[in-house]
Design a protein around this motif. Sequence first.
Motif, PDB file in Angstrom:
ATOM      1  N   HIS A 119      -5.060   8.446  -5.214  1.00 16.76           N
ATOM      2  CA  HIS A 119      -5.062   8.770  -3.781  1.00 16.76           C
ATOM      3  C   HIS A 119      -4.716   7.561  -2.915  1.00 16.76           C
ATOM      4  N   ASN A 120      -4.897   6.392  -3.431  1.00 19.69           N
ATOM      5  CA  ASN A 120      -4.581   5.171  -2.697  1.00 19.69           C
ATOM      6  C   ASN A 120      -4.014   4.185  -3.713  1.00 19.69           C
ATOM      7  N   SER A 121      -2.753   4.382  -4.060  1.00 17.03           N
ATOM      8  CA  SER A 121      -2.189   3.715  -5.230  1.00 17.03           C
ATOM      9  C   SER A 121      -2.123   2.208  -5.082  1.00 17.03           C
ATOM     10  N   LEU A 122      -1.861   1.696  -3.900  1.00 21.46           N
ATOM     11  CA  LEU A 122      -1.750   0.241  -3.744  1.00 21.46           C
ATOM     12  C   LEU A 122      -3.076  -0.432  -4.064  1.00 21.46           C
ATOM     13  N   ASN A 123      -4.166   0.037  -3.469  1.00 23.32           N
ATOM     14  CA  ASN A 123      -5.479  -0.556  -3.733  1.00 23.32           C
ATOM     15  C   ASN A 123      -5.932  -0.322  -5.169  1.00 23.32           C
ATOM     16  N   ASP A 124      -5.762   0.921  -5.653  1.00 24.95           N
ATOM     17  CA  ASP A 124      -6.249   1.249  -6.992  1.00 24.95           C
ATOM     18  C   ASP A 124      -5.505   0.463  -8.070  1.00 24.95           C
ATOM     19  N   PHE A 125      -4.191   0.400  -7.966  1.00 23.93           N
ATOM     20  CA  PHE A 125      -3.431  -0.254  -9.027  1.00 23.93           C
ATOM     21  C   PHE A 125      -3.434  -1.772  -8.893  1.00 23.93           C
ATOM     22  N   ALA A 126      -3.727  -2.284  -7.722  1.00 21.64           N
ATOM     23  CA  ALA A 126      -3.969  -3.729  -7.617  1.00 21.64           C
ATOM     24  C   ALA A 126      -5.231  -4.086  -8.406  1.00 21.64           C
ATOM     25  N   SER A 127      -6.264  -3.231  -8.317  1.00 23.32           N
ATOM     26  CA  SER A 127      -7.492  -3.459  -9.082  1.00 23.32           C
ATOM     27  C   SER A 127      -7.247  -3.297 -10.576  1.00 23.32           C
ATOM     28  N   ILE A 128      -6.502  -2.266 -10.965  1.00 24.46           N
ATOM     29  CA  ILE A 128      -6.192  -2.046 -12.380  1.00 24.46           C
ATOM     30  C   ILE A 128      -5.420  -3.230 -12.951  1.00 24.46           C
ATOM     31  N   TYR A 129      -4.434  -3.694 -12.210  1.00 23.05           N
ATOM     32  CA  TYR A 129      -3.610  -4.821 -12.669  1.00 23.05           C
ATOM     33  C   TYR A 129      -4.473  -6.072 -12.823  1.00 23.05           C
ATOM     34  N   LEU A 166       1.988   8.862  -8.898  1.00 25.45           N
ATOM     35  CA  LEU A 166       2.038   9.843  -7.812  1.00 25.45           C
ATOM     36  C   LEU A 166       0.850   9.612  -6.887  1.00 25.45           C
ATOM     37  N   ASP A 167       1.128   9.326  -5.628  1.00 28.32           N
ATOM     38  CA  ASP A 167       0.087   9.055  -4.643  1.00 28.32           C
ATOM     39  C   ASP A 167      -0.066  10.277  -3.747  1.00 28.32           C
ATOM     40  N   THR A 168      -1.256  10.893  -3.765  1.00 28.00           N
ATOM     41  CA  THR A 168      -1.462  12.095  -2.960  1.00 28.00           C
ATOM     42  C   THR A 168      -1.342  11.808  -1.469  1.00 28.00           C
ATOM     43  N   ASN A 169      -1.611  10.567  -1.053  1.00 35.33           N
ATOM     44  CA  ASN A 169      -1.409  10.225   0.356  1.00 35.33           C
ATOM     45  C   ASN A 169       0.038  10.430   0.763  1.00 35.33           C
ATOM     46  N   HIS A 170       0.965  10.028  -0.100  1.00 31.81           N
ATOM     47  CA  HIS A 170       2.384  10.192   0.203  1.00 31.81           C
ATOM     48  C   HIS A 170       2.831  11.641   0.048  1.00 31.81           C
ATOM     49  N   ASN A 199       5.731   5.796  -4.688  1.00 31.95           N
ATOM     50  CA  ASN A 199       5.673   5.470  -3.261  1.00 31.95           C
ATOM     51  C   ASN A 199       4.337   4.786  -2.990  1.00 31.95           C
ATOM     52  N   PHE A 200       4.370   3.482  -2.869  1.00 33.43           N
ATOM     53  CA  PHE A 200       3.148   2.718  -2.645  1.00 33.43           C
ATOM     54  C   PHE A 200       2.970   2.503  -1.149  1.00 33.43           C
ATOM     55  N   GLY A 201       1.822   2.972  -0.611  1.00 35.47           N
ATOM     56  CA  GLY A 201       1.553   2.630   0.770  1.00 35.47           C
ATOM     57  C   GLY A 201       1.408   1.129   0.894  1.00 35.47           C
ATOM     58  N   PRO A 202       1.927   0.526   1.974  1.00 29.38           N
ATOM     59  CA  PRO A 202       2.540   1.183   3.101  1.00 29.38           C
ATOM     60  C   PRO A 202       4.055   1.243   3.036  1.00 29.38           C
ATOM     61  N   VAL A 203       4.689   1.203   1.844  1.00 27.99           N
ATOM     62  CA  VAL A 203       6.144   1.285   1.754  1.00 27.99           C
ATOM     63  C   VAL A 203       6.601   2.634   2.270  1.00 27.99           C
ATOM     64  N   SER A 204       7.623   2.638   3.117  1.00 27.73           N
ATOM     65  CA  SER A 204       8.103   3.875   3.729  1.00 27.73           C
ATOM     66  C   SER A 204       8.683   4.793   2.680  1.00 27.73           C
ATOM     67  N   GLU A 205       8.320   6.079   2.755  1.00 25.37           N
ATOM     68  CA  GLU A 205       8.832   7.041   1.793  1.00 25.37           C
ATOM     69  C   GLU A 205      10.316   7.309   2.015  1.00 25.37           C
ATOM     70  N   ASP A 206      10.842   6.973   3.175  1.00 31.18           N
ATOM     71  CA  ASP A 206      12.248   7.214   3.441  1.00 31.18           C
ATOM     72  C   ASP A 206      13.129   6.166   2.808  1.00 31.18           C
ATOM     73  N   ASN A 207      12.533   5.086   2.353  1.00 34.79           N
ATOM     74  CA  ASN A 207      13.302   3.992   1.788  1.00 34.79           C
ATOM     75  C   ASN A 207      12.809   3.739   0.381  1.00 34.79           C
ATOM     76  N   GLY A 208      13.625   4.054  -0.595  1.00 35.74           N
ATOM     77  CA  GLY A 208      13.224   3.896  -1.976  1.00 35.74           C
ATOM     78  C   GLY A 208      13.275   2.463  -2.448  1.00 35.74           C
ATOM     79  N   ASP A 209      13.785   1.561  -1.637  1.00 33.07           N
ATOM     80  CA  ASP A 209      13.895   0.163  -2.031  1.00 33.07           C
ATOM     81  C   ASP A 209      12.520  -0.487  -1.998  1.00 33.07           C
ATOM     82  N   SER A 210      12.070  -0.969  -3.144  1.00 36.66           N
ATOM     83  CA  SER A 210      10.728  -1.552  -3.222  1.00 36.66           C
ATOM     84  C   SER A 210      10.606  -2.829  -2.427  1.00 36.66           C
TER      85      SER A 210
END
Length: 615
Positions: free
Chosen positions: A321-331, A357-361, A447-458
């Motif tokens: 649900h919050n991939s940036l925070n969750d996967f920063a912790s996992i990493y 897959l981030d449910t927020n996005h 799609n990692f928040g806060p990266v814009s979903e309209d721009n696929g460039d990481s």
Amino acid sequence: MQYKSSLCYNAFQTADRRRQWPVKQVTKANFAEALAEIKTLIFNSDYVAVSMRKTGTYSSSWRKILPIDTAEIAYLKAKLSAERYQILQFSVCPFSVKDSKLIAHPFNFHLFPRDELKIGMPSYSFSCQSSHLTSMAREGFDFNACFYNGISYLSKTQESAAKVRMVNLRSSDNGVQSSSVHSVADSVFIERIKSRVKNWRSACRNSNKTDDALISSLRKVIAGSELYGSRPCLSIDICSERQVELILEMLKGFADVVPLRAPTKGGGMQVVRVVLTCSEEDKNLLEEELQNMEEEQNRSLRGFRDVIDLISTSQKPVVAHNSLNDFASIYSKFLAPLPSTMDEFYSSLLLIFPLILDTNHLLTKCSPFEKLGSISGSISYLKKRLSAPIDMEIPDQESGNVNVQGHYVLKLCRLFVTLHSILKISPEVHEFDNSPLSPSVQHHANNFGPVSEDNGDSSAEDIRIWTHSSRRVSTDNLVFLLGFEAGATAGKVKRILHDSHDVFSKEFDIRMVDRTCAVVVFWTPGLSEQFMRIMGSGEIISGKLKDMISEGLRAVDYETYRRACKSVLWKTHLAECLDEASGGKETPLSVAKSQREHQLEICWHSDEMINLDEL
């Protein structure tokens, strides 16, 4: 027996009030059993949902990821949180979706970083937030069980370092190649060790069983023999990797010995142990025992990380649900120290988890104009506005291991399945599709928040605020105000600014970042630079603003905010950090602009900012 229910959202709400969904609780005591069980479930599932409970997230309001943050700054905040707080619960739910039916297998793992093997890892300190611990306690979290019976782990980096410090049970000769040329020193060393091994073997073989205990002990002392279990063992001190290679190469000529390598605790001179076997069968038995011991040792080192490795190996899409925070912790906890930049993190992470897959996005596709933060709020919104009947099936767990802890991951599965139904996401493999998953999943993934979903460039440094009337704005048009009187509100400061100078005659917005700092966004390009010049030059300003400046009101640009985040000042109040980052002086915007290679943008919506006026 299975627990089944065919429900729409109203039924879900009623069921939640009647009972809690069953979740298998896993501690050290039943980890091996649960690992074998979850392995099969992960590989047979369509998706794997993950959620976690940590000892905290952000210790002050401005350290949260805000709509004013670019991807770079959001990553720095997530990195700080991941490194500071500890994961106590990690919930994993392999699940499949058949039409509108959710088949879920929830597990809740209790974790605690403990130096199980006495190697100095992963023993480290971490921060706690009382509000998070209180919330966990209300849910019935057993802290004693966690601290005493929680599953420990090492990251991949820590495991590599630990293996250097520990006994390497098998010094296999695989890969040890005979050197075509030996130096004089090498030849002397080999002959000396070979002679010693021969004398030791002869002493062991010729030992008379009728000798009394004293004579037998003297023979062992003279030969330098020890025991490895019940087998004779000779310890050879070595002081370089080259000597290890030479010894292993030399021992190939002895069919009845097995070499073991053990670093000493001091980390200096090492030891190669040579174990003597009595037959080929005995040698095979010893090697099998050593292999089993080594595998058990490695399992102890990895601990809970075996679950992370299973998810990675399965290549299943991971739902969060919050991939940036969750996967920063996992990493941080299970892989390696977090990289310094978002781009490095993003590229490294996707090598391990290729589809996230981030449910927020996903929610932005269904409700682009609504502010939906929590999972419960999102489910409630979708229940009221969209028809998405769902069947849920949860195989029954052992009654002794089932309680309500970790139920958050089931809510996440429910939310995802609803979005899955609405957005027509499918993990089915097409007959002629070379990719492991259908394009629909790949389109919504990573799609990692806060990266814009309209721009696929990481590498894009944008943020999407998908609430009512969001607007894109350059970070050059943002100015931070600090040094105003205690208790000031955004509305009050905006009224003062509006009547103070012509630069505020056009549209602008203001919100409090925390109680010590406000951010102003100018919708007309160039006005922010003009305002910074006015503040720095002492140009005559009328009204209350003039009094505020004389009382210490200051302004800094976005680049100063960026420097404050990069320098890891991270004090409780943002004003203190901005003061230190700017040296107590305003930075002319033209200077800051020249220090950047390209212009950055964010998507602004004031409703997403923390409104301290309403607290």
